[in-house]
Design a protein around this motif. Structure first.
Motif, PDB file in Angstrom:
ATOM      1  N   LYS A  88       0.855  -1.187   0.000  1.00  0.00           N
ATOM      2  CA  LYS A  88       0.000   0.000   0.000  1.00  0.00           C
ATOM      3  C   LYS A  88       0.893   1.240   0.000  1.00  0.00           C
ATOM      4  N   TYR A  89       0.623   2.160  -0.933  1.00  0.00           N
ATOM      5  CA  TYR A  89       1.416   3.377  -1.063  1.00  0.00           C
ATOM      6  C   TYR A  89       0.488   4.586  -1.009  1.00  0.00           C
ATOM      7  N   LYS A  90       0.987   5.654  -0.434  1.00  0.00           N
ATOM      8  CA  LYS A  90       0.308   6.949  -0.502  1.00  0.00           C
ATOM      9  C   LYS A  90       1.299   7.957  -1.069  1.00  0.00           C
ATOM     10  N   VAL A  91       0.879   8.696  -2.078  1.00  0.00           N
ATOM     11  CA  VAL A  91       1.714   9.720  -2.699  1.00  0.00           C
ATOM     12  C   VAL A  91       0.995  11.058  -2.582  1.00  0.00           C
ATOM     13  N   ILE A 122      -2.015  -2.096  -4.084  1.00  0.00           N
ATOM     14  CA  ILE A 122      -1.529  -2.997  -5.133  1.00  0.00           C
ATOM     15  C   ILE A 122      -2.247  -4.341  -5.123  1.00  0.00           C
ATOM     16  N   ASP A 123      -2.398  -4.927  -3.942  1.00  0.00           N
ATOM     17  CA  ASP A 123      -3.019  -6.261  -3.871  1.00  0.00           C
ATOM     18  C   ASP A 123      -4.476  -6.237  -4.329  1.00  0.00           C
ATOM     19  N   GLU A 146       0.629  -1.090 -14.389  1.00  0.00           N
ATOM     20  CA  GLU A 146       0.548   0.170 -13.651  1.00  0.00           C
ATOM     21  C   GLU A 146       0.979  -0.012 -12.202  1.00  0.00           C
ATOM     22  N   ALA A 147       0.616  -1.143 -11.618  1.00  0.00           N
ATOM     23  CA  ALA A 147       1.032  -1.434 -10.246  1.00  0.00           C
ATOM     24  C   ALA A 147       2.550  -1.579 -10.161  1.00  0.00           C
ATOM     25  N   GLU A 148       3.132  -2.244 -11.155  1.00  0.00           N
ATOM     26  CA  GLU A 148       4.582  -2.423 -11.187  1.00  0.00           C
ATOM     27  C   GLU A 148       5.282  -1.078 -11.370  1.00  0.00           C
ATOM     28  N   SER A 149       4.693  -0.209 -12.177  1.00  0.00           N
ATOM     29  CA  SER A 149       5.255   1.122 -12.399  1.00  0.00           C
ATOM     30  C   SER A 149       5.273   1.926 -11.107  1.00  0.00           C
ATOM     31  N   ALA A 150       4.208   1.817 -10.319  1.00  0.00           N
ATOM     32  CA  ALA A 150       4.156   2.524  -9.034  1.00  0.00           C
ATOM     33  C   ALA A 150       5.238   2.008  -8.090  1.00  0.00           C
TER      34      ALA A 150
END
Length: 219
Positions: free
Chosen positions: A73-76, A92-93, A114-118
């Motif tokens: 899990k990411y927050k930008v 992501i999951d 897109e998930a891999e790019s993030a």
């Protein structure tokens, strides 16, 4: 709140090399010449919890970003032109991305690509391991150990096939990119990524939790 506000650098700068091979209907050959740097960068994939602040300069536009990573899990967070911050959440999951500004939000399904790019962007800025393994793309000019913003790093300078130069600082301990610069063949710096703060183990579940008072529109 648009998904495009959180698009990542997509490596278009290297697409012409790929097209050279596509026209011949051949796969791009690979090399182990720079394996030590690939192995170092891949350390970053083991990072499960970190907070970072960095500056990106792409296409003559400078953006300040903050990122929280906990597991997948990411927050930008990026400044909004109207004040405050726009926040992007990447789960992501679940294959989902959420964008939030104020009390308005949007949600989108994201592809594996897109998930891999993030995942790559918050660690390396671009997919450096891939380019280090493409035969003929990069030639090493120099390498040494030096600190960047207080972080012990390996500094690598590489010349691209088109005479542009990459200058990269990679954390020795974590494999995360601390600084990335792309210079033209005349020496002009046209793209950069500079990490001004990096700390591990400080991100809580609350930091990456979706706000409860936002109504999300699905796209």
């Amino acid at each position: 709140v648009e998904s495009s506000d959180f698009e990542y650098f997509d490596d278009e700068d290297y697409e012409d090399y790929d097209e050279d091979y596509d026209s011949l209907e051949e796969e791009i050959p690979t090399t182990d010449e720079h394996k030590e740097y690939v192995d170092l960068l891949n350390k970053a994939l083991k990072l499960e919890n970190f907070y970072s602040e960095y500056t990106e300069y792409i296409n003559m536009t400078t953006t300040e970003k903050k990122v929280w990573v906990k597991g997948n899990k990411y927050k930008v967070s990026v400044p909004h032109p109207n004040g405050g911050y726009m926040n992007g959440y990447f789960y992501i999951d679940d294959g989902m991305q959420y964008s939030v500004y104020g009390n308005k939000g949007s949600k989108y399904e994201i592809s594996e690509e897109e998930a891999e790019s993030a995942k790559q962007s918050v660690r390396w800025f671009i997919n450096l391991p891939e380019y280090f393994t493409k035969l003929g793309v990069l030639q090493e000019k120099t390498s040494r150990e030096e600190d960047f913003n207080g972080i012990p790093c390996v500094y690598v300078e590489m010349r691209k096939y088109d005479d542009e130069v990459l200058k990269i600082h990679i954390s020795k301990e974590y494999g995360i990119v601390m600084n990335f610069e792309l210079h033209t063949d005349t020496g002009e710096k046209v793209t950069y990524f500079t990490r001004t703060l990096f700390e591990t183990g400080t991100v809580s579940d609350k930091d990456i939790e979706l706000p409860s008072d936002v109504n999300f529109t699905e796209y």
